[in-house]
Design a protein around this motif. Structure first.
Motif: not given
Length: 460
Positions: A141, A205, A209, A213
């Motif tokens: 990411h 994870e 996220r 976000e």
């Protein structure tokens, strides 16, 4: 690991060195290991094995404690001499009770196993493999990650000269992960006696996220919002009230429960127990004097039901002006090691499940306008009687509108009464074992709360 038999031998040697009327010895310690990572690489790996032997002696109402981590005979002799010399110069304590004997410790509980061989056997290579999975998710990411992976195997025991003995062993494991982006972050943390219950990749994870976000956070005005607090956020804020459930805090008039026991203080949907035997809890099933911990209902449908007590506090309460205003009065096995100024506190908090649990996703879907909070930090008490706290959101704060998460927002400072907060809970999820940074671990649900008071906006 120090065993019960080895501790019994140490206690016998201590008794031979002592001239006191009574002797109590607490054992604690074990093996712990931690792998720390930052900037997507491991930068520290440490391991320690250490045991403490804490000796309390009593001479005619005078008591004192001295502690050592050296177990040779000469060191044990010195720690006994230290405890005795300190005890002899104390003022007599009129509230000091004789040491409890083996008939007064309370019934043995049916606590689930808290020692797992797999956890005790975890190696540095296995912890490094967990970190590798976390880092690979950060790299995927394009994030920077930091945190810890740790394991421990510990013992606690109590022996006294009136024949009381008790011993407890357990393991623990913990993963804490922060994911960092240029202008946002995400966080997750979990621990368990059983390392098999932890999934580092899944935690990573979720943290990633949240960081992705909440990128490019927007500033929205402070004010009263409907909030959805994830379990870690619930834990860290409600944890500030539970030391007030100790009997001594009421006797000292430093509890927000003074003149409020047996009254309705929270909403109908708030029921709280202290339950060391709950399957999601951990910890020692006896207190600092060896009294077995009882399961105690603290709150029932918003009504404050009772307090917890060490032995001496229960005796003082029975003779106090409060004796008819605080519910049942008896030792509950929640005392801290003597001597201390705190008394006791419930340390195995379990919020009862809602008959209609609501998931976080459903809470979001039912919210017209609100804030989703991952966790809180830097919490301080503003008004101890109204239980007004101030603190800040962190590591994943989101604006919710028309049933959807719209975007990340800059963090808020809050000023919030716990009494009002727990009177405004509109929905709760399934209670889980939660970990935070401001309080001890509890079994708590996520909560949807109306009119949560945000007072300022930060610049991050």
């Amino acid at each position: 690991m120090l065993t019960n038999n080895q501790a019994a031998d140490i206690f016998a040697r201590i008794k031979k060195h002592s001239t006191a009327d009574e002797v109590e010895v607490l054992f604690s310690g074990g093996k712990s290991a931690l792998t720390r990572f930052a900037n997507n690489v491991i930068h520290q790996n440490v391991a320690e094995e250490n045991y403490a032997v804490s000796v309390r002696t009593v001479f005619g109402g005078r008591t004192a404690r001295s502690t050592t981590n050296k177990l040779d005979d000469e060191s044990l002799k010195r720690v006994v001499e230290s405890s005795e010399s300190l005890a002899k110069v104390q003022h007599p304590d009129p509230d000091l009770l004789p040491l409890p004997d083996s008939n007064r410790t309370g019934a043995r509980d049916n606590s689930p196993t808290r020692h797992f061989a797999e956890t005790a056997a975890i190696t540095p290579a296995q912890r490094a493999e967990t970190v590798k999975k976390i880092v690979s998710i950060a790299d995927k990411h394009k994030l920077t990650t930091a945190g810890i992976v740790s394991t421990a195997e510990s013992v606690e025991g109590v022996f006294n000269s009136r024949g009381l003995t008790d011993w407890h062993t357990q393991t623990s494991s913990e993963i804490s992960i922060t994911m960092l982006a240029p202008d946002s972050s995400g966080w997750q943390k979990a621990n368990s006696p059983n390392v098999a219950s932890l999934d580092g990749a899944a935690l990573a994870e979720v943290a990633a996220r949240k960081a992705v976000e909440s990128a490019k956070p927007r500033e929205i005005p402070p004010g009263k919002y409907t909030v959805i607090l994830e379990p870690a956020a619930v834990l860290d804020i409600v944890g500030f009230m539970f030391f007030d459930f100790g009997g001594l805090s009421v006797l000292d008039q430093r509890s927000f429960l003074n003149n409020r026991v047996e009254t309705k203080l929270f909403g109908d949907n708030i029921t709280v127990w202290d339950d060391v035997a709950h399957p999601l809890q951990s910890g020692v099933p006896f207190d600092g004097e060896g009294i077995r911990r009882q399961k105690v209902q603290l709150v029932e449908n918003g009504v404050i039901k009772r307090l917890v007590y060490a032995r001496a506090t229960a005796e003082k309460m029975k003779c106090s002006e409060y004796k008819d205003k605080v519910g049942p009065i008896e030792p509950t096995g929640h005392g801290f090691p003597l001597p201390n100024e705190i008394g006791e506190a419930p340390m195995n908090i379990v919020f009862a499940a809602s008959p209609n649990p609501v998931s976080i996703d459903r809470m979001v879907a039912s919210t017209e306008r609100g804030i989703l909070v991952t966790r809180l930090w830097y919490i301080r008490e503003v008004d101890p009687y109204e239980k007004i706290l101030t603190g800040m959101t962190r590591d994943g704060t989101f604006y919710v509108e028309d049933g959807k998460i719209r975007y990340g927002v800059r963090n808020f400072r809050f000023n919030q009464s716990l009494i009002h907060m727990l009177s405004n809970v509109e929905a709760m999820g399934t209670p889980v074992r939660a970990s935070g940074e401001e309080s001890f671990d509890m079994v708590v649900p996520p909560m949807k709360i109306r009119d949560f008071n945000f007072t300022e906006v930060t610049k991050f």
